[in-house]
Design a protein around this motif. Sequence first.
Motif, short mmCIF file in Angstrom:
data_model
loop_
_atom_site.label_atom_id
_atom_site.label_comp_id
_atom_site.label_asym_id
_atom_site.label_seq_id
_atom_site.Cartn_x
_atom_site.Cartn_y
_atom_site.Cartn_z
N MET A 24 4.14 -6.31 5.91
CA MET A 24 2.96 -5.50 6.11
C MET A 24 1.73 -6.39 6.00
O MET A 24 1.61 -7.15 5.04
CB MET A 24 2.93 -4.40 5.03
CG MET A 24 1.89 -3.36 5.21
SD MET A 24 2.13 -2.24 6.58
CE MET A 24 3.67 -1.48 6.17
N THR A 72 -1.32 -6.27 4.83
CA THR A 72 -2.13 -5.41 3.98
C THR A 72 -3.62 -5.70 4.11
O THR A 72 -4.43 -4.76 4.07
CB THR A 72 -1.70 -5.53 2.51
OG1 THR A 72 -1.81 -6.90 2.09
CG2 THR A 72 -0.26 -5.07 2.34
N ALA A 108 4.87 3.75 11.51
CA ALA A 108 5.68 3.54 10.31
C ALA A 108 7.11 4.00 10.58
O ALA A 108 7.54 5.05 10.09
CB ALA A 108 5.08 4.30 9.13
N THR A 142 9.94 2.81 9.51
CA THR A 142 10.93 2.64 8.44
C THR A 142 10.49 3.37 7.18
O THR A 142 9.30 3.61 6.96
CB THR A 142 11.11 1.15 8.09
OG1 THR A 142 9.90 0.66 7.54
CG2 THR A 142 11.52 0.33 9.31
N SER A 162 7.95 1.33 5.15
CA SER A 162 6.58 1.36 5.64
C SER A 162 5.93 2.72 5.41
O SER A 162 4.75 2.81 5.06
CB SER A 162 6.50 0.97 7.12
OG SER A 162 7.23 1.86 7.93
N GLN A 163 6.69 3.79 5.54
CA GLN A 163 6.17 5.14 5.28
C GLN A 163 5.75 5.26 3.82
O GLN A 163 4.64 5.73 3.52
CB GLN A 163 7.23 6.18 5.62
CG GLN A 163 7.58 6.24 7.08
CD GLN A 163 8.91 6.93 7.34
OE1 GLN A 163 9.47 7.59 6.48
NE2 GLN A 163 9.41 6.78 8.55
N TRP A 182 4.96 2.86 1.78
CA TRP A 182 3.82 1.99 1.52
C TRP A 182 2.51 2.67 1.93
O TRP A 182 1.56 2.69 1.17
CB TRP A 182 3.97 0.66 2.25
CG TRP A 182 2.88 -0.30 1.89
CD1 TRP A 182 2.87 -1.17 0.84
CD2 TRP A 182 1.62 -0.45 2.55
NE1 TRP A 182 1.68 -1.86 0.81
CE2 TRP A 182 0.89 -1.44 1.85
CE3 TRP A 182 1.03 0.14 3.66
CZ2 TRP A 182 -0.38 -1.84 2.22
CZ3 TRP A 182 -0.24 -0.27 4.04
CH2 TRP A 182 -0.94 -1.24 3.32
#
Length: 78
Positions: free
Chosen positions: A1, A3, A22, A24, A27-28, A30
């Motif tokens: 990611m 960030t 997102a 995965t 990732s969702q 996060w």
Amino acid sequence: MRTGLVDEIVHEVDLGSLIFEAPTKASQAWFIKQLGPAVNLGNIPPDEVIPLETLRLGLRGDTLKEVLLGDRAEARAS
């Protein structure tokens, strides 16, 4: 990611106007942890829609503390 890039974008553009891809679970989770349960997420596989909503509601361990306790959990951790 990336960030830093996400942070820069969020500070320049209204969060309600953004959609983040997102695909995965990681990732969702996060995005929900960083930007809150109302963050707009796209590219969600159809079989991941219900699990994503459980993340948003804090019904899974990934986001339970952040969603249900909110700022109180952060204050205790400090």
